[in-house]
Each structure stands twice: as C-alpha cells, then as structure tokens.
Design an enzyme around this catalytic site. Structure first.
Site, mmCIF file in Angstrom:
data_model
loop_
_atom_site.group_PDB
_atom_site.id
_atom_site.type_symbol
_atom_site.label_atom_id
_atom_site.label_comp_id
_atom_site.label_asym_id
_atom_site.label_seq_id
_atom_site.Cartn_x
_atom_site.Cartn_y
_atom_site.Cartn_z
ATOM 1 N N GLU A 1 -0.997 -1.993 -14.403
ATOM 2 C CA GLU A 1 0.079 -1.155 -14.982
ATOM 3 C C GLU A 1 -0.175 0.320 -14.703
ATOM 4 O OE1 GLU A 1 2.525 -2.286 -17.409
ATOM 5 O OE2 GLU A 1 1.865 -4.351 -17.685
ATOM 6 N N ALA B 1 5.667 -1.716 -21.320
ATOM 7 C CA ALA B 1 4.396 -2.455 -21.348
ATOM 8 C C ALA B 1 3.210 -1.502 -21.518
ATOM 9 C CB ALA B 1 4.246 -3.267 -20.072
HETATM 10 C C1 LIG Z 1 -5.957 -9.041 -13.909
HETATM 11 C C2 LIG Z 1 -4.768 -8.352 -13.310
HETATM 12 C C3 LIG Z 1 -3.484 -8.701 -13.704
HETATM 13 C C4 LIG Z 1 -2.364 -8.086 -13.120
HETATM 14 N N1 LIG Z 1 -1.094 -8.487 -13.487
HETATM 15 C C5 LIG Z 1 -0.018 -8.034 -12.779
HETATM 16 C C6 LIG Z 1 1.291 -8.562 -13.030
HETATM 17 O O1 LIG Z 1 1.486 -9.385 -13.932
HETATM 18 N N2 LIG Z 1 2.324 -8.152 -12.240
HETATM 19 C C7 LIG Z 1 2.154 -7.237 -11.229
HETATM 20 O O2 LIG Z 1 3.125 -6.917 -10.551
HETATM 21 N N3 LIG Z 1 0.919 -6.707 -10.987
HETATM 22 C C8 LIG Z 1 -0.171 -7.085 -11.725
HETATM 23 N N4 LIG Z 1 -1.421 -6.572 -11.470
HETATM 24 C C9 LIG Z 1 -1.581 -5.646 -10.332
HETATM 25 C C10 LIG Z 1 -1.960 -4.239 -10.747
HETATM 26 O O3 LIG Z 1 -0.859 -3.590 -11.329
HETATM 27 C C11 LIG Z 1 -2.505 -3.518 -9.494
HETATM 28 O O4 LIG Z 1 -3.795 -4.074 -9.263
HETATM 29 C C12 LIG Z 1 -2.581 -2.029 -9.661
HETATM 30 O O5 LIG Z 1 -1.293 -1.470 -9.687
HETATM 31 C C13 LIG Z 1 -3.390 -1.355 -8.556
HETATM 32 O O6 LIG Z 1 -2.976 -1.803 -7.310
HETATM 33 P P1 LIG Z 1 -4.088 -2.291 -6.237
HETATM 34 O O7 LIG Z 1 -4.973 -3.271 -6.917
HETATM 35 O O8 LIG Z 1 -3.384 -2.705 -5.026
HETATM 36 O O9 LIG Z 1 -4.967 -0.978 -5.959
HETATM 37 P P2 LIG Z 1 -4.622 0.183 -4.920
HETATM 38 O O10 LIG Z 1 -3.245 0.684 -5.126
HETATM 39 O O11 LIG Z 1 -5.004 -0.275 -3.550
HETATM 40 O O12 LIG Z 1 -5.635 1.320 -5.399
HETATM 41 C C14 LIG Z 1 -7.031 1.302 -5.047
HETATM 42 C C15 LIG Z 1 -7.645 2.609 -5.578
HETATM 43 O O13 LIG Z 1 -7.023 3.726 -4.910
HETATM 44 C C16 LIG Z 1 -6.523 4.629 -5.876
HETATM 45 N N5 LIG Z 1 -5.307 5.285 -5.354
HETATM 46 C C17 LIG Z 1 -4.181 4.657 -4.925
HETATM 47 N N6 LIG Z 1 -3.276 5.585 -4.518
HETATM 48 C C18 LIG Z 1 -3.846 6.799 -4.722
HETATM 49 C C19 LIG Z 1 -3.418 8.157 -4.532
HETATM 50 N N7 LIG Z 1 -2.190 8.448 -4.057
HETATM 51 N N8 LIG Z 1 -4.262 9.145 -4.842
HETATM 52 C C20 LIG Z 1 -5.487 8.884 -5.344
HETATM 53 N N9 LIG Z 1 -5.954 7.633 -5.542
HETATM 54 C C21 LIG Z 1 -5.134 6.604 -5.253
HETATM 55 C C22 LIG Z 1 -6.249 3.805 -7.128
HETATM 56 O O14 LIG Z 1 -6.299 4.605 -8.298
HETATM 57 C C23 LIG Z 1 -7.409 2.805 -7.075
HETATM 58 O O15 LIG Z 1 -8.557 3.384 -7.646
HETATM 59 C C24 LIG Z 1 -2.548 -7.110 -12.111
HETATM 60 C C25 LIG Z 1 -3.860 -6.740 -11.748
HETATM 61 C C26 LIG Z 1 -4.951 -7.341 -12.323
HETATM 62 C C27 LIG Z 1 -6.324 -6.926 -11.893
#
Ligand SMILES: Cc1cc2nc3c(=O)[nH]c(=O)nc-3n(C[C@H](O)[C@H](O)[C@H](O)COP(=O)(O)OP(=O)(O)OC[C@H]3O[C@@H](n4cnc5c(N)ncnc54)[C@H](O)[C@@H]3O)c2cc1C
Length: 399
Positions: free
Chosen positions: A378, A257
C-alpha cells in the site's frame, strides 16, 4: 522458563491510553472497539501463532470477522455493511491488527479494496449482487493492482482488456495479491485499448483465470498471498465498474485502506509494548526486574511516547475523514509514521524479551515480521515520504 512451541501464552493484553484518549471516543466507538477486542482475544489469539507457523490462513475466523464489522465497517447497512463512521472503522482495524497484521490485511482488502470500489464505482446491480455476501464473508475478494514489473509505479501496468462486442477479453498478470489463492472475486485494474485504467470484477471459475499461491514468505504467514493470471479471460460487460476510471480509481481505494493500516499499526505496536512492559516487571536479572534498569525504561518510555503521538495523529485523521476533509498526503503521513513506529517498537520489544522474544510463545516476533510487509505494501515507506515531499514542495520527485 520452558518453551512450548506453536501456541502463544494466554492473551493478557491491556490497552495503553496514556493521554486518556478514550474521552475523545463516543459510546458507540468504545462499544465497537471493545467487541472487536473481545473477539480477537477469544478467536484470534489462541490460534494465530499455530496458523502463522504453518503458513495457513485460518478460514474459521471469517464469519466472526464479518460479525464484528470487519468487512465493510463504513459501507451503508442497506448493502450489508456496518454503517459505522471512520473512527469506528479505525478502531476495528486497530484491534484486529493487535491480533495479527495478516488477519487485518484480509479485513482491509475485503473492506477497502473490494467493497469500497464496488460501492463507490459500481452500479446498483453490482452493489446488490456482491456487497451483502462480502459483508458476511460468504464471498472473499481480492484486489489486483501490482504487477511483476509495476509495483510502486502502477500507472505502467500492462494488464489489458479488449472490447469483443458482447464481452471483454482480459490478459495479463498481477502479483503479491492478498487473499488471491481462495478469493471468490477479484477487483482487477486493467487498461482498455486507449490505455485508460478501469476496474473489472473477475470471478473464480472464469476460463483462463488462475490464482497460484506465493509460498515461502517470512511475513504475513497467516495471510494467503498469490498471483492473478489472466489468459484470454472472457469477462462479461456487466462486470466493468462504470463510475470511475483512471489511476485515481485504485488510488481512492488505497486512501481508505491506508487509513485503516495507520490504525492497525497502532494495534501491533500496543501489543508489543504491553507484552514488553509485563515481561520487564517479571523477568529478574542481577537480582532485580529488568524493568528497573534505565536502559529498558528508556525503551518503554519511548514506546509509550510514540504510541501516544500516533494515537493522537490518527484520531485527528479520523475526524478529518468523517468531515470529508482528509487528504491523500495526510493519510500517507499517518500510514508511514505509524508503521515505522510499530516496526521500531516491535524490534525494541523483541530485544527486551531476550531469547524468549524469538519464540512463538509471545506475539512480538510475528508482529515484527508481519510489519515488514505492512511497511512495503500500500505504498512503501519511501514512496509515502515522496508523497509528503511533493505535497509540501509541489515538486514530484518520483521520476
Ligand atoms: C504480503 C504482501 C501483500 C500484498 N498485497 C497486495 C494486494 O493485495 N494487491 C496489490 O495490488 N498489491 C499487493 N502487494 C504489493 C505491494 O503493494 C507492492 O509490493 C508495493 O507497492 C511495492 O512494489 P514492489 O514490491 O514492486 O517494489 P518496487 O516498486 O520495485 O520498489 C522497490 C524499492 O524501490 C523503492 N522505490 C521505488 N520507486 C522509487 C522512487 N521513485 N524513488 C525512490 N525509491 C523508489 C521502493 O520504496 C522500494 O524500497 C502486496 C505486497 C506484499 C509484500
């Protein structure tokens, strides 16, 4: 200029090809791309602004998406896919996202996050049962990996299933799931009693399975997003994907993807560049076109430079994928670079249109807002940087 709400101006898109990259494409690549481009102009551009404004997925385009190879472009024809190579797959994603990232998201999820795992990790019965219907759009699928407390770190997921003898009992919740509100099936990643991650196919209508929609998004408004809730859902044993388990299984889908997203982001960037270029030649201020000023030329020159670099990077990645040599880290680099490039171009292009840039008469602001999701999902921009960092140093800096 008058401002007409909801609908965009006629789609006059002309694709930039500064380094004559068409010469690197086969006749089949160009045919597939041109068919997708013509379809987007005819079926997506005239309606997409209205659907984004009202935050609704345009269901009427699903059949056409299937017809241009937007569902399973590289899935073998015996399963209903288009049987195309990775460059054709990328070009289709580029053209669809030129229209709208939300429409490309539906196509990506269906192809790489639903059809791919069923094809690669499923058995023959599962392939025959689901893939042909997914390829035409008769079935829409979604992919459940992210959870409320586990986004960038999916290994921590708490969604789980227990072996009840004649079925599995699934419990947990997924969040931010594209296509969830209307998906017919969900490929769900959950832990078994030993804590190992497996994929399960959950079907709409199974008792205890619900898919509430996520409202009030400012981004990907023409793509439906929702939750997947599993409250003691009885999943038949034949719905477990038998051929791969562990975190590597969902990550393998994400490789495919993310590769498509790298191409898709070029499409959004090209559309913003093309719109800003045309506008800069038409818009007169201080008695001359704004395109005749050095500051606006700097923006346009940097845009076409970055688009050209991304096109080359991504074409090469496609060749490596065709040869089975592309690494996860190479895909991360392209996804991160291209989405960031597209977002920067969208922001600059929007400024070049002045006040008109914030209206729905032009596609730029919609692309800009969409790309805020694309840069997050992603794998976020930061997470992809950490993947590259780990690849070159050997040290994982995630924890
Ligand atoms: C419109 C939309 C559609 C989506 N569709 C899907 C889908 O179809 N299926 C699915 O499974 N998911 C989906 N997602 C989820 C998406 O993959 C996640 O939002 C993404 O992986 C980030 O996870 P989170 O939002 O929990 O952010 P978090 O993981 O909480 O991250 C928050 C911030 O912290 C940073 N961060 C996290 N860990 C670290 C680290 N170790 N070191 C430094 N910085 C870090 C990140 O870069 C980010 O800036 C979708 C999201 C959106 C917004």
């Amino acid at each position: 200029m008058t401002f007409k709400s909801k609908t965009m101006r006629p789609d006059l898109f002309q694709s930039p090809d500064y380094y004559l990259l068409d010469e690197l494409l086969s006749d089949e690549h160009k045919m597939v791309r041109d068919a997708a481009r013509a379809w987007v102009k005819k079926e997506v551009s005239p309606i997409i602004e209205e659907y984004a404004q009202k935050a609704e997925f345009p269901h009427q385009i699903v059949k056409g998406l299937g017809e241009i190879g937007g569902f399973g472009p590289y899935i073998p024809v015996e399963y209903g896919g288009a049987g195309l190579d990775q460059i054709s797959y990328g070009l289709i994603m580029q053209e669809i996202e030129r229209g709208d990232s939300g429409v490309r998201s539906t196509s990506s999820v269906q192809s790489s996050l639903v059809m791919y795992p069923i094809w690669k990790y499923g058995n023959e019965e599962q392939r025959m049962k689901y893939l042909p219907k997914l390829a035409t759009g008769e079935f829409i699928g979604c992919f459940g990996l992210t959870e409320p407390d586990y986004g960038s770190n999916p290994a921590g997921m708490v969604t789980n299933y227990k072996d009840m003898g004649d079925h599995y009992l699934l419990n947990g919740a997924k969040m931010w799931i594209s296509n969830a509100p209307f998906a017919d099936i969900a490929v769900v990643w959950a832990k078994n009693e030993e804590g190992r991650i497996h994929g399960l196919i959950v079907e709409r209508g199974m008792e205890g399975f619900s898919t509430p929609e996520t409202h009030n998004k400012w981004s990907l408004r023409a793509s439906a997003t929702g939750e997947l809730i599993f409250d003691n859902v009885k999943v038949p044993k034949e719905n477990l994907l038998p051929n791969k388990s562990g975190l590597g299984a969902p990550l393998g889908c994400l490789d495919s993807a993310r590769y498509g997203i790298a191409w898709g982001a070029i499409g959004a960037a090209m559309d913003c560049y093309d719109t800003a270029l045309r506008y800069s030649k038409e818009r007169i201020q201080f008695d001359k076109p704004i395109g005749a000023t050095q500051l606006q030329q700097k923006k346009l020159a940097e845009m076409i430079t970055e688009i050209t670099k991304a096109q080359l990077l991504t074409w090469r990645l496609g060749v490596l994928r065709n040869e089975g040599k592309a690494t996860t880290a190479q895909i991360s680099m392209a996804k991160r670079n291209n989405v960031d490039m597209a977002l920067t171009i969208a922001r600059d292009a929007r400024q070049m249109l002045g006040g008109m840039g914030i209206t729905g008469e032009y596609s730029i602001m919609r692309h800009m807002m969409n790309l805020e999701s694309v840069v997050t999902y992603e794998g976020t921009h930061d997470i992809h940087l950490l993947i590259t960092g780990m690849d070159v140093t050997g040290f994982p800096a995630f924890k």
